[in-house]
Scaffold this active site. Sequence first.
Site, PDB file in Angstrom:
ATOM      1  N   ASN A  93      -8.310  61.805  68.980  1.00  0.00           N
ATOM      2  CA  ASN A  93      -7.226  62.891  69.094  1.00  0.00           C
ATOM      3  C   ASN A  93      -6.515  62.860  67.621  1.00  0.00           C
ATOM      4  O   ASN A  93      -6.241  61.875  67.431  1.00  0.00           O
ATOM      5  CB  ASN A  93      -6.426  62.433  70.226  1.00  0.00           C
ATOM      6  CG  ASN A  93      -7.144  62.360  71.504  1.00  0.00           C
ATOM      7  OD1 ASN A  93      -7.991  63.280  71.990  1.00  0.00           O
ATOM      8  ND2 ASN A  93      -6.867  61.311  72.449  1.00  0.00           N
ATOM      9  N   VAL A 101      -1.194  59.811  70.664  1.00  0.00           N
ATOM     10  CA  VAL A 101      -0.025  59.234  71.208  1.00  0.00           C
ATOM     11  C   VAL A 101       0.327  58.066  70.199  1.00  0.00           C
ATOM     12  O   VAL A 101       1.499  57.843  69.884  1.00  0.00           O
ATOM     13  CB  VAL A 101      -0.128  58.652  72.632  1.00  0.00           C
ATOM     14  CG1 VAL A 101       0.922  57.880  73.214  1.00  0.00           C
ATOM     15  CG2 VAL A 101      -0.146  59.747  73.703  1.00  0.00           C
ATOM     16  N   HIS A 106      -7.341  56.120  65.403  1.00  0.00           N
ATOM     17  CA  HIS A 106      -8.379  55.273  66.249  1.00  0.00           C
ATOM     18  C   HIS A 106      -9.476  56.073  66.824  1.00  0.00           C
ATOM     19  O   HIS A 106      -9.176  57.180  67.198  1.00  0.00           O
ATOM     20  CB  HIS A 106      -7.516  54.757  67.498  1.00  0.00           C
ATOM     21  CG  HIS A 106      -6.525  55.480  68.347  1.00  0.00           C
ATOM     22  ND1 HIS A 106      -5.488  55.817  67.767  1.00  0.00           N
ATOM     23  CD2 HIS A 106      -6.891  55.967  69.307  1.00  0.00           C
ATOM     24  CE1 HIS A 106      -5.004  56.447  68.591  1.00  0.00           C
ATOM     25  NE2 HIS A 106      -5.705  56.482  69.764  1.00  0.00           N
TER      26      HIS A 106
HETATM   27  P1  5GP Z   1      -4.255  58.499  71.939  1.00  0.00           P
HETATM   28  O1  5GP Z   1      -3.855  59.192  73.016  1.00  0.00           O
HETATM   29  O2  5GP Z   1      -3.382  58.196  70.854  1.00  0.00           O
HETATM   30  O3  5GP Z   1      -5.628  58.875  71.644  1.00  0.00           O
HETATM   31  O4  5GP Z   1      -4.929  56.980  72.363  1.00  0.00           O
HETATM   32  C1  5GP Z   1      -3.795  55.973  72.551  1.00  0.00           C
HETATM   33  C2  5GP Z   1      -4.562  54.692  73.409  1.00  0.00           C
HETATM   34  O5  5GP Z   1      -3.793  53.751  73.296  1.00  0.00           O
HETATM   35  C3  5GP Z   1      -4.418  55.117  74.916  1.00  0.00           C
HETATM   36  O6  5GP Z   1      -5.618  55.431  75.623  1.00  0.00           O
HETATM   37  C4  5GP Z   1      -3.646  53.741  75.526  1.00  0.00           C
HETATM   38  O7  5GP Z   1      -4.250  53.421  76.477  1.00  0.00           O
HETATM   39  C5  5GP Z   1      -4.124  52.884  74.177  1.00  0.00           C
HETATM   40  N1  5GP Z   1      -3.015  51.649  74.214  1.00  0.00           N
HETATM   41  C6  5GP Z   1      -1.399  52.042  74.342  1.00  0.00           C
HETATM   42  N2  5GP Z   1      -0.966  50.969  74.036  1.00  0.00           N
HETATM   43  C7  5GP Z   1      -1.699  50.128  74.054  1.00  0.00           C
HETATM   44  C8  5GP Z   1      -1.788  48.884  73.838  1.00  0.00           C
HETATM   45  O8  5GP Z   1      -0.618  48.015  73.966  1.00  0.00           O
HETATM   46  N3  5GP Z   1      -2.824  47.914  73.826  1.00  0.00           N
HETATM   47  C9  5GP Z   1      -3.973  48.483  73.829  1.00  0.00           C
HETATM   48  N4  5GP Z   1      -5.014  47.688  73.900  1.00  0.00           N
HETATM   49  N5  5GP Z   1      -4.117  49.891  74.002  1.00  0.00           N
HETATM   50  C10 5GP Z   1      -3.075  50.501  73.923  1.00  0.00           C
END
Ligand code: 5GP
Length: 146
Positions: A93, A101, A106
């Site tokens: 994303n 988010v 990542h």
């Molecule tokens: P995005 O929506 O930015 O592509 O994904 C962010 C990801 O980070 C989400 O899938 C969420 O579950 C993961 N995430 C958020 N906080 C943490 C954390 O403290 N530890 C880990 N391992 N993953 C996290």
Amino acid sequence: MNNTELVDDCLFCKIIKGNVPSYTVFENDDVKAFLDISQVTKGHTLLIPKKHLTNIFDYSQADAQRFLQYIPEVAQAIKKSDPNIKGLNICVNNGEVAGQVVMHSHIHLIPRYGDEDAISVPHVNNADDYDETRYQEVADAIKDNL
Ligand code: 5GP
Ligand code: ZN
């Protein structure tokens, strides 16, 4: 790793520094792979560069070569980790509007066990809205920037 490449108020930089715990599956000087806390499916893993790049729009070609080369290796290890894994979605994303988010680049690696896995990969077909001219215009607009 060069610590000056990390930033203080970023969750994933904190994970790299070990200030926030994570379940690491792979790590070297350039990247870290660890379990996503949400586990969309079992084995859902995030691969991140050990350099604070916000998202794909920050990558140079050298960054891509340095950090993204590990995607196949991690994907193959996930697949081998469970004989029930039949496939794997690799999703990124980029930008809030795209669902990003955490603002540290990542790669999501999400194993697929079967059709019932609740993952919203859009299967939208707008081909009816495009003719040869429109396809070519869209392709040219991108090509002109490469
Ligand atoms: P995005 O929506 O930015 O592509 O994904 C962010 C990801 O980070 C989400 O899938 C969420 O579950 C993961 N995430 C958020 N906080 C943490 C954390 O403290 N530890 C880990 N391992 N993953 C996290
Ligand atoms: Zn960061």
